[in-house]
Enzyme design. Sequence first.
Site, PDB file in Angstrom:
ATOM      1  N   VAL A  65     -23.185 -28.980 -19.866  1.00  0.00           N
ATOM      2  CA  VAL A  65     -23.377 -27.578 -20.272  1.00  0.00           C
ATOM      3  C   VAL A  65     -23.626 -27.396 -21.767  1.00  0.00           C
ATOM      4  O   VAL A  65     -23.877 -26.286 -22.215  1.00  0.00           O
ATOM      5  CB  VAL A  65     -22.200 -26.667 -19.825  1.00  0.00           C
ATOM      6  CG1 VAL A  65     -22.128 -26.557 -18.319  1.00  0.00           C
ATOM      7  CG2 VAL A  65     -20.878 -27.140 -20.433  1.00  0.00           C
ATOM      8  N   TYR A 156      -1.260 -27.561 -26.010  1.00  0.00           N
ATOM      9  CA  TYR A 156      -2.492 -27.003 -25.424  1.00  0.00           C
ATOM     10  C   TYR A 156      -3.479 -26.626 -26.538  1.00  0.00           C
ATOM     11  O   TYR A 156      -4.684 -26.669 -26.361  1.00  0.00           O
ATOM     12  CB  TYR A 156      -2.149 -25.810 -24.532  1.00  0.00           C
ATOM     13  CG  TYR A 156      -3.219 -25.467 -23.517  1.00  0.00           C
ATOM     14  CD1 TYR A 156      -3.623 -26.394 -22.555  1.00  0.00           C
ATOM     15  CD2 TYR A 156      -3.838 -24.216 -23.507  1.00  0.00           C
ATOM     16  CE1 TYR A 156      -4.597 -26.079 -21.630  1.00  0.00           C
ATOM     17  CE2 TYR A 156      -4.806 -23.891 -22.587  1.00  0.00           C
ATOM     18  CZ  TYR A 156      -5.185 -24.829 -21.647  1.00  0.00           C
ATOM     19  OH  TYR A 156      -6.149 -24.514 -20.729  1.00  0.00           O
ATOM     20  N   LYS A 163      -9.660 -20.844 -24.370  1.00  0.00           N
ATOM     21  CA  LYS A 163      -9.448 -20.028 -23.154  1.00  0.00           C
ATOM     22  C   LYS A 163      -9.348 -18.538 -23.512  1.00  0.00           C
ATOM     23  O   LYS A 163      -9.776 -17.680 -22.738  1.00  0.00           O
ATOM     24  CB  LYS A 163      -8.187 -20.479 -22.408  1.00  0.00           C
ATOM     25  CG  LYS A 163      -8.297 -21.849 -21.739  1.00  0.00           C
ATOM     26  CD  LYS A 163      -9.390 -21.921 -20.702  1.00  0.00           C
ATOM     27  CE  LYS A 163      -9.301 -23.186 -19.856  1.00  0.00           C
ATOM     28  NZ  LYS A 163     -10.517 -23.399 -19.037  1.00  0.00           N
TER      29      LYS A 163
END
Length: 256
Positions: A65, A156, A163
């Site tokens: 992508v 994270y 996100k």
Amino acid sequence: MGLLNGRKGVIFGVANEKSIAWAIAQILRKEGMELAFTYAGEALESRVVPLAESVGSKIIMPCDVTKDEEIEAVFKRIREEWGGLDALVHSLAFAKKEELKGEFMNTSREGFRIAMDVSAFSLVALAKAASPLMEGRNGAFVTLSYYGAEKVIANYNVMGVAKAALEASVKYLSADLGPKGIRINTISAGPVRTLAAMGITGFKQILDVVEAKSPLRRNVTQEDVAKTALYLLSELSSGVTGETIYVDSGFNIMGL
Ligand code: NAD
């Protein structure tokens, strides 16, 4: 009669049989959808092609992508073979392993760029390429996020920031796509053991906390997530767009 008979969808994000995207693909197929698959580079071809063929897929193409020409080739082929598209599953993300541990402050410029490009911008690029094929067909997109977009989750790091950008992108995209009759929503999934999850330092502890503290006292499965994807990609959710739906055993609602 399946909920999705006669409908056509493309799946981005199958790496192996544990991928959330694979569980989503299986439930969509069971409900009658015809599927196309993409895989991120040659290394995954031998894993993804047999899975895609097992659900009768005839369009199976490479698509990293970050490469505009590969995105373009996918939708050119879909236009030629199907003439339109009803659903797109975006279930992919990437950050360098060294960015998923330690202090967020240490994120490198390049690490930040890569995580944002693959994990957030890719949805914008796919929405632009796919939406002309979805007009007039009540098309729908679904993407996958995690609670680390909203709250600090140790290790994270840059993926949480990516996100957050992904969830905000869904809202902006929903405003663009809504007038064309196209919907887009996010599933914020609880932790699931997959290839991508194994890259996160301390992932086992996250699973343990969810099992101990969530209202349902268990972790979710790929199938739990897939059932909500079916809802979001079918007429069952015809009035829902721009939303983040939690499939996390209720973990996000807990305070003390
Ligand atoms: P997975 O490893 O099976 O899937 C991740 C996919 O991203 C792979 O198929 C990989 O090939 C693809 N990918 C990475 N870089 C790419 C690129 N440049 N171009 C195209 N594809 C690329 O893991 P998964 O857990 O099924 O992840 C799917 C989605 O779910 C991700 O967005 C992930 O962040 C999200 N998610 C996962 C969890 C979890 O705990 N597993 C929880 C919440 C959200």
